[in-house]
Each structure stands twice: as C-alpha cells, then as structure tokens.
Enzyme design. Structure first.
Site, PDB file in Angstrom:
ATOM      1  N   ARG A  48       0.840  -1.201   0.000  1.00 37.35           N
ATOM      2  CA  ARG A  48       0.000   0.000   0.000  1.00 37.35           C
ATOM      3  C   ARG A  48       0.876   1.253   0.000  1.00 37.35           C
ATOM      4  O   ARG A  48       0.574   2.229  -0.638  1.00 37.35           O
ATOM      5  CB  ARG A  48      -0.861  -0.041   1.268  1.00 37.35           C
ATOM      6  N   GLU A 131      -1.979 -23.288   4.756  1.00 38.18           N
ATOM      7  CA  GLU A 131      -1.533 -23.802   6.065  1.00 38.18           C
ATOM      8  C   GLU A 131      -1.394 -22.689   7.102  1.00 38.18           C
ATOM      9  O   GLU A 131      -1.731 -22.869   8.279  1.00 38.18           O
ATOM     10  CB  GLU A 131      -0.178 -24.514   5.882  1.00 38.18           C
ATOM     11  N   VAL A 134      -4.280 -21.149   9.757  1.00 36.76           N
ATOM     12  CA  VAL A 134      -4.691 -21.707  11.055  1.00 36.76           C
ATOM     13  C   VAL A 134      -3.466 -22.060  11.881  1.00 36.76           C
ATOM     14  O   VAL A 134      -2.633 -22.862  11.458  1.00 36.76           O
ATOM     15  CB  VAL A 134      -5.558 -22.980  10.873  1.00 36.76           C
ATOM     16  N   GLY A 136      -0.668 -20.481  12.859  1.00 42.12           N
ATOM     17  CA  GLY A 136       0.692 -20.032  12.527  1.00 42.12           C
ATOM     18  C   GLY A 136       1.571 -21.121  11.938  1.00 42.12           C
ATOM     19  O   GLY A 136       1.274 -21.689  10.886  1.00 42.12           O
ATOM     20  N   ILE A 138       2.190 -24.102  12.968  1.00 41.35           N
ATOM     21  CA  ILE A 138       1.876 -25.511  13.265  1.00 41.35           C
ATOM     22  C   ILE A 138       1.269 -26.191  12.041  1.00 41.35           C
ATOM     23  O   ILE A 138       0.253 -25.725  11.509  1.00 41.35           O
ATOM     24  CB  ILE A 138       0.868 -25.621  14.437  1.00 41.35           C
ATOM     25  N   GLY A 189       3.603  -8.244  16.936  1.00 42.14           N
ATOM     26  CA  GLY A 189       3.142  -8.661  15.602  1.00 42.14           C
ATOM     27  C   GLY A 189       2.161  -9.818  15.623  1.00 42.14           C
ATOM     28  O   GLY A 189       1.885 -10.428  14.590  1.00 42.14           O
ATOM     29  N   LYS A 207     -10.880 -19.601  12.110  1.00 38.54           N
ATOM     30  CA  LYS A 207     -10.032 -20.805  12.107  1.00 38.54           C
ATOM     31  C   LYS A 207     -10.863 -22.048  12.429  1.00 38.54           C
ATOM     32  O   LYS A 207     -10.654 -23.120  11.846  1.00 38.54           O
ATOM     33  CB  LYS A 207      -8.893 -20.628  13.115  1.00 38.54           C
ATOM     34  N   GLY A 306       2.897 -14.499  14.593  1.00 33.94           N
ATOM     35  CA  GLY A 306       4.194 -13.836  14.433  1.00 33.94           C
ATOM     36  C   GLY A 306       4.731 -14.036  13.021  1.00 33.94           C
ATOM     37  O   GLY A 306       4.386 -15.010  12.342  1.00 33.94           O
TER      38      GLY A 306
HETATM   39  P1  NDP Z   1       0.193  -6.571   7.999  1.00 33.21           P
HETATM   40  O1  NDP Z   1      -0.854  -5.553   8.270  1.00 33.21           O
HETATM   41  O2  NDP Z   1       1.451  -6.537   8.789  1.00 33.21           O
HETATM   42  O3  NDP Z   1       0.605  -6.524   6.444  1.00 33.21           O
HETATM   43  C1  NDP Z   1      -0.314  -6.331   5.426  1.00 33.21           C
HETATM   44  C2  NDP Z   1       0.437  -6.002   4.149  1.00 33.21           C
HETATM   45  O4  NDP Z   1      -0.499  -5.871   3.095  1.00 33.21           O
HETATM   46  C3  NDP Z   1       1.231  -4.717   4.217  1.00 33.21           C
HETATM   47  O5  NDP Z   1       2.478  -4.883   3.575  1.00 33.21           O
HETATM   48  C4  NDP Z   1       0.371  -3.735   3.426  1.00 33.21           C
HETATM   49  O6  NDP Z   1       1.127  -2.732   2.765  1.00 33.21           O
HETATM   50  C5  NDP Z   1      -0.239  -4.641   2.409  1.00 33.21           C
HETATM   51  N1  NDP Z   1      -1.497  -4.153   1.882  1.00 33.21           N
HETATM   52  C6  NDP Z   1      -2.603  -3.750   2.544  1.00 33.21           C
HETATM   53  N2  NDP Z   1      -3.567  -3.387   1.690  1.00 33.21           N
HETATM   54  C7  NDP Z   1      -3.068  -3.566   0.452  1.00 33.21           C
HETATM   55  C8  NDP Z   1      -3.563  -3.360  -0.849  1.00 33.21           C
HETATM   56  N3  NDP Z   1      -4.803  -2.903  -1.060  1.00 33.21           N
HETATM   57  N4  NDP Z   1      -2.762  -3.660  -1.906  1.00 33.21           N
HETATM   58  C9  NDP Z   1      -1.495  -4.102  -1.714  1.00 33.21           C
HETATM   59  N5  NDP Z   1      -0.978  -4.328  -0.495  1.00 33.21           N
HETATM   60  C10 NDP Z   1      -1.747  -4.054   0.572  1.00 33.21           C
HETATM   61  O7  NDP Z   1      -0.528  -7.999   8.144  1.00 33.21           O
HETATM   62  P2  NDP Z   1       0.141  -9.392   8.559  1.00 33.21           P
HETATM   63  O8  NDP Z   1       1.378  -9.613   7.802  1.00 33.21           O
HETATM   64  O9  NDP Z   1       0.172  -9.517  10.038  1.00 33.21           O
HETATM   65  O10 NDP Z   1      -0.992 -10.414   8.077  1.00 33.21           O
HETATM   66  C11 NDP Z   1      -1.130 -10.771   6.730  1.00 33.21           C
HETATM   67  C12 NDP Z   1      -2.084 -11.958   6.623  1.00 33.21           C
HETATM   68  O11 NDP Z   1      -1.534 -13.056   7.342  1.00 33.21           O
HETATM   69  C13 NDP Z   1      -3.480 -11.715   7.209  1.00 33.21           C
HETATM   70  O12 NDP Z   1      -4.422 -12.429   6.456  1.00 33.21           O
HETATM   71  C14 NDP Z   1      -3.359 -12.319   8.602  1.00 33.21           C
HETATM   72  O13 NDP Z   1      -4.606 -12.731   9.125  1.00 33.21           O
HETATM   73  C15 NDP Z   1      -2.483 -13.508   8.300  1.00 33.21           C
HETATM   74  N6  NDP Z   1      -1.759 -14.042   9.431  1.00 33.21           N
HETATM   75  C16 NDP Z   1      -1.024 -13.206  10.233  1.00 33.21           C
HETATM   76  C17 NDP Z   1      -0.319 -13.718  11.295  1.00 33.21           C
HETATM   77  C18 NDP Z   1       0.472 -12.861  12.207  1.00 33.21           C
HETATM   78  O14 NDP Z   1       0.950 -13.373  13.227  1.00 33.21           O
HETATM   79  N7  NDP Z   1       0.668 -11.579  11.901  1.00 33.21           N
HETATM   80  C19 NDP Z   1      -0.357 -15.163  11.596  1.00 33.21           C
HETATM   81  C20 NDP Z   1      -1.160 -15.957  10.683  1.00 33.21           C
HETATM   82  C21 NDP Z   1      -1.830 -15.397   9.643  1.00 33.21           C
HETATM   83  P3  NDP Z   1       2.016  -1.658   3.572  1.00 33.21           P
HETATM   84  O15 NDP Z   1       3.206  -2.428   4.076  1.00 33.21           O
HETATM   85  O16 NDP Z   1       2.394  -0.678   2.549  1.00 33.21           O
HETATM   86  O17 NDP Z   1       1.152  -1.138   4.659  1.00 33.21           O
HETATM   87  N1  HSE Z   2      -3.838 -12.617  15.178  1.00 30.05           N
HETATM   88  C1  HSE Z   2      -3.631 -14.013  15.044  1.00 30.05           C
HETATM   89  C2  HSE Z   2      -3.349 -14.608  16.389  1.00 30.05           C
HETATM   90  C3  HSE Z   2      -2.471 -14.278  14.125  1.00 30.05           C
HETATM   91  O1  HSE Z   2      -3.094 -13.849  17.340  1.00 30.05           O
HETATM   92  O2  HSE Z   2      -3.416 -15.826  16.531  1.00 30.05           O
HETATM   93  C4  HSE Z   2      -2.285 -15.738  13.824  1.00 30.05           C
HETATM   94  O3  HSE Z   2      -3.327 -16.253  13.054  1.00 30.05           O
END
Ligand code: NDP
Ligand code: HSE
Length: 433
Positions: A48, A131, A134, A136, A138, A189, A207, A306
């Site tokens: 973004r 994977e 759900v 992280g 695991i 995170g 999940k 994470g």
């Molecule tokens: P973040 O908010 O850290 O990252 C989201 C990313 O998507 C950022 O780089 C952001 O850009 C980008 N983004 C947002 N909107 C757009 C768009 N319209 N077009 C292009 N890029 C976009 O999220 P996470 O990394 O924490 O999570 C990502 C996914 O992983 C989610 O579905 C979450 O549920 C899943 N997940 C997360 C876990 C966690 O521990 N964090 C664990 C398991 C799953 P910019 O960097 O410029 O803001």
């Molecule tokens: N926000 C989620 C959690 C990330 O805390 O479990 C992993 O899916």
C-alpha cells in the site's frame, strides 16, 4: 534434474508475514530451488505504501498495483498476505484466472468465501493452499487434509489464537492488565490489524470454521460458529478459576455429534484444569488436539502467530504448490461431500461455572438449587461465602455437571429472575475434563 527457468512468485503484502516470506525466499533460495527442482524468483511485491523502506527487497519489485501484478500472465504462484476480504478475494480469483496457484494466510477470507475460492482454483487448474491461515507455524491443515484423509475425525479442540492466549497468560501469571497485555501482543506482531478480530473471537471463529470444514468434510460457514471473545473475562474470573485448580483459555471446539449426523463449532473462553496439557500453553503459542477414530488423540503444538513462524507455513505451501506446478498436477481441493448440518450452540453438551451474588438468608441456597433441578441441570459443587462487608449478601459459586448448553443458559435466565439473586457475577464454561 534442476529446471533452469525460475518459477515466478508474486507477493501480495509485505507486512509482518510478507516481509519474512521475502526474507526467507532470498536467504534460503538455493535450498528452496533444490527442494522444488527449479529456482523461485520474486517477480513483484504489492504494497500500500511504496515509499516505506523494505530491507532486503529490490525497490524495483515494489508496486502498488496488485491487480496488474497478478494479471501479468507469467506469474506461477501468488502469495497473498494482505489480509481482509477485499481486495484479497478479487486478487486471488484474478490470479487463478491468469493461471497461477495461490498460497494464502488469510483465514478471514477462507472462512467467508472458501468454497468459491476452491471452485475458482479447480476451474482454472490451480492450487489453493493455506496452512498459515490456522495456528501459525503448526502443520495442521495439511495433516487434516492429507495425513488423516483415511481416518474419521470426531473432535478438534484447541487454542488457535495467539493474541488472546498471550493476554490471558499475562493476566494469569503476571497480573498484567488487559490493555497492557494487548498492547504487548500488538507490538510483537501477533494481533490482527484490527485487534477486535482477536479479542472478540472472530479470528478464532474463522479458524474453527476452516478446521471443522476440513476435519468433517463438510462446509461450515463463519456464521455457524458460536463465538464469544475474551473482553468480558475479568481478573475475578481468573482468580476464581485458580481457586478451582483451573486456568482460563479461549478455546475453539469442533465436534461431530454422538450420532454422527451433525457437527458443532464454537469459540469461547473456558476454564480448564491446570493438569490439562492446554493449561501449560503459554504466551502466543497454540495447541490443538485432534481426536480421530483410528489414530486416537493427536496433539499439535507450536508458535501460533508472528512473522517468522507464519512465514514458515507459507513457505511450506509455496514449496508444495511449486512442486505441483512442475509436475503439472494439483494437490487436494475442497472435500465437502458429507454435507453435515451444523447444530446450534444449544445442542452442545458442556459444564458451567456460575458465580452469583445472592441474599445471605435462610432458604436461598434451596431456591437456587430448585432452579437447577427444574431445568434438569445437575450440580457438581457449590461454594458459598458471606461477604466481609456485612451487606447481607453472599457469593455463591456453582459448578454443574455436563448438560445441554440450552438447559444451562435457561438456568442462568431463571436465576436472574429470582429476587434473592442480586446479580450474576460471571458465567464460564468448564472444559477439558
Ligand atoms: P500486515 O498488516 O502486517 O501486512 C499487510 C500487508 O499488506 C502490508 O504490507 C500492506 O502494505 C499490504 N497491503 C494492505 N492493503 C493492500 C492493498 N490494497 N494492496 C497491496 N498491499 C496491501 O498484516 P500481517 O502480515 O500480520 O498479516 C497478513 C495476513 O496473514 C493476514 O491475512 C493475517 O490474518 C495472516 N496471518 C497473520 C499472522 C500474524 O501473526 N501476523 C499469523 C497468521 C496469519 P504496507 O506495508 O504498505 O502497509
Ligand atoms: N492474530 C492471530 C493470532 C495471528 O493472534 O493468533 C495468527 O493467526
């Protein structure tokens, strides 16, 4: 034989998870190539905010036009780690239309629209792997989808949200306040962009819907999962659990009914005995028990959230779908042939821990016990304590035997109507015995 032409990967999102995916793809490039049988090349990274500095990523790869990236036509695999419903859903569908396979960590989207995404994958001959959606790091989706495909899973029970486990653990062990613990989880995170998804149980419910669908080979919609979060869990609840030799955890429980004709899926806080293995799951760790007819009880445990742990699961999927691409095949798609109905929460059998403020006078305990008897709910233990402040009230803590949730909630409603019951201080289910 190693293919020299690389497989091209488009990374959608470069936040907590995406940045770790990119880092591991770069640092482990040779190993990944050897395991896949062809090099993998990061062909573009959609974000973004293009001006943000992203360590280790060639700035020439960064784009804000995710649509153009997935429409390029030469992308083999799209890794979606943006999160949320849109634009992720449209981007994934477009990726399939342009011949790519997809790896996603997006549980919210998969729970909301999994069947349509699977249908698009099948229609265009791509893979849909998730994977990381759900628990992280695991391995849980693949064991359910593949390793246990020959068995009959009857129950999946566990801790599937790292943020809420972190908060409850901090409240229990260090006496931290709720907000302080949530801020810490966000800084590490673990929490979603909007932590409401975590603390209100939406993330765990998504999940649970995914797990129940895979485990029971049926479709379970996110709206069919009973959901309660942790925002109403108080320090008093946690102290009360301790007095009972229990701790409080946010559990996801998916069960096949005893007659095998329906399933249930629910997420709610529950007291579990300190002797139960889930009680020792600390911080942002997750743990899930799977009970299968032939295998018996299996336990999966590890980091549930994470950047780096989640990236591990994403990379595992990336290797799998790249191998499938090279072999001109696809992995398993959606399996929903059982078409089992999802029963409401009232049909679930559970136990309640009920804490009441009652008038401290003769006959009150008998009145309360009568309400339980009228609802057909058997009492396991009762503990009454007069208040030290001499206000004529007492605390009454009742723990029930197992009963239908409908009867238990009916009991609470009837108790609220008694004049001698001044208030229902807390209600919590008791699980894991
Ligand atoms: P973040 O908010 O850290 O990252 C989201 C990313 O998507 C950022 O780089 C952001 O850009 C980008 N983004 C947002 N909107 C757009 C768009 N319209 N077009 C292009 N890029 C976009 O999220 P996470 O990394 O924490 O999570 C990502 C996914 O992983 C989610 O579905 C979450 O549920 C899943 N997940 C997360 C876990 C966690 O521990 N964090 C664990 C398991 C799953 P910019 O960097 O410029 O803001
Ligand atoms: N926000 C989620 C959690 C990330 O805390 O479990 C992993 O899916």
């Amino acid at each position: 034989m190693m293919r020299t032409r690389p497989l091209k990967v488009a990374l959608l999102g470069c936040g907590v998870v995406g940045s770790e995916v990119a880092r591991i793809m770069t640092t482990h490039a040779d190993d990944l190539a050897a395991r896949i049988g062809a090099p993998v090349e990061l062909a573009g990274v959609a974000v973004r905010r293009p001006s943000k500095v992203r360590e280790g990523i060639d700035p020439a790869l960064i784009t804000t036009d995710a649509t153009a990236l997935v429409e390029r036509g030469d992308i083999d695999v799209v890794v979606e780690v943006i999160g949320g419903i849109e634009p992720a859903r449209t981007l994934i569908t477009t990726a399939f239309e342009h011949g790519a396979s997809v790896v996603s960590a997006n549980k919210a989207l998969l729970a909301e629209d999994g069947p349509a995404l699977h249908a698009a994958a099948q229609k265009y001959g791509g893979d849909l792997y998730y994977e990381a959606a759900v628990a992280g790091a695991i391995p849980l989706v693949r064991p359910l989808r593949e390793s246990l495909a020959g068995d009959k899973v009857n129950r999946v029970l566990g801790i599937v949200n790292g943020t809420t486990n972190f908060i409850l653990d901090r409240m229990d062990t260090s006496g931290a306040g709720y907000s302080e613990a949530l801020d810490e989880a966000t800084a590490l995170g673990y929490a979603e962009a909007d932590p409401t998804a975590d603390v209100e149980g939406f993330d765990a419910a998504a999940k649970a819907a995914i797990l129940a669908g895979i485990a029971f080979h049926t479709r379970v919609g996110i709206g069919e999962v009973h959901r309660e979060g942790i925002t109403e869990v108080t320090a008093a609840d946690i102290a009360s659990a301790r007095r009972m030799g229990c701790t409080v955890k946010l559990l996801a429980i998916c069960e096949r009914a005893a007659d095998g004709r329906s399933v249930t899926a629910r997420v709610h806080p529950a007291m579990i005995p300190l002797s139960h293995p889930l009680a020792s799951v600390r911080e942002a760790y997750n743990a899930v028990f799977v009970e299968a007819e032939a295998a018996g009880q299996l336990m999966f445990y590890g980091p549930g959230a994470g950047g780096s742990p989640t990236a591990s699961a994403v990379l595992g999927d990336l290797v799998a779908v790249c191998r499938n691409k090279l072999g001109e095949t696809t992995g398993p798609g959606e399996s929903a042939y059982t078409r089992l109905p999802v029963s409401p929460m009232g049909d679930v059998v559970t136990r309640y821990h009920i804490s009441l403020d009652v008038a401290d006078k003769p006959g009150v305990l008998a009145q309360v016990a009568t309400v339980f008897a009228e609802q057909g709910v058997s009492i396991d233990t009762v503990r009454q304590q007069s208040r030290q402040d001499g206000d004529g009230e007492a605390s009454l803590v009742v723990v029930t035997h197992r009963a239908l949730d409908a009867a238990l909630s009916g009991t609470v409603e009837a108790l609220r109507k008694l004049d001698t019951v001044r208030g229902v201080a807390s209600i919590m289910r008791v699980e894991g015995e």
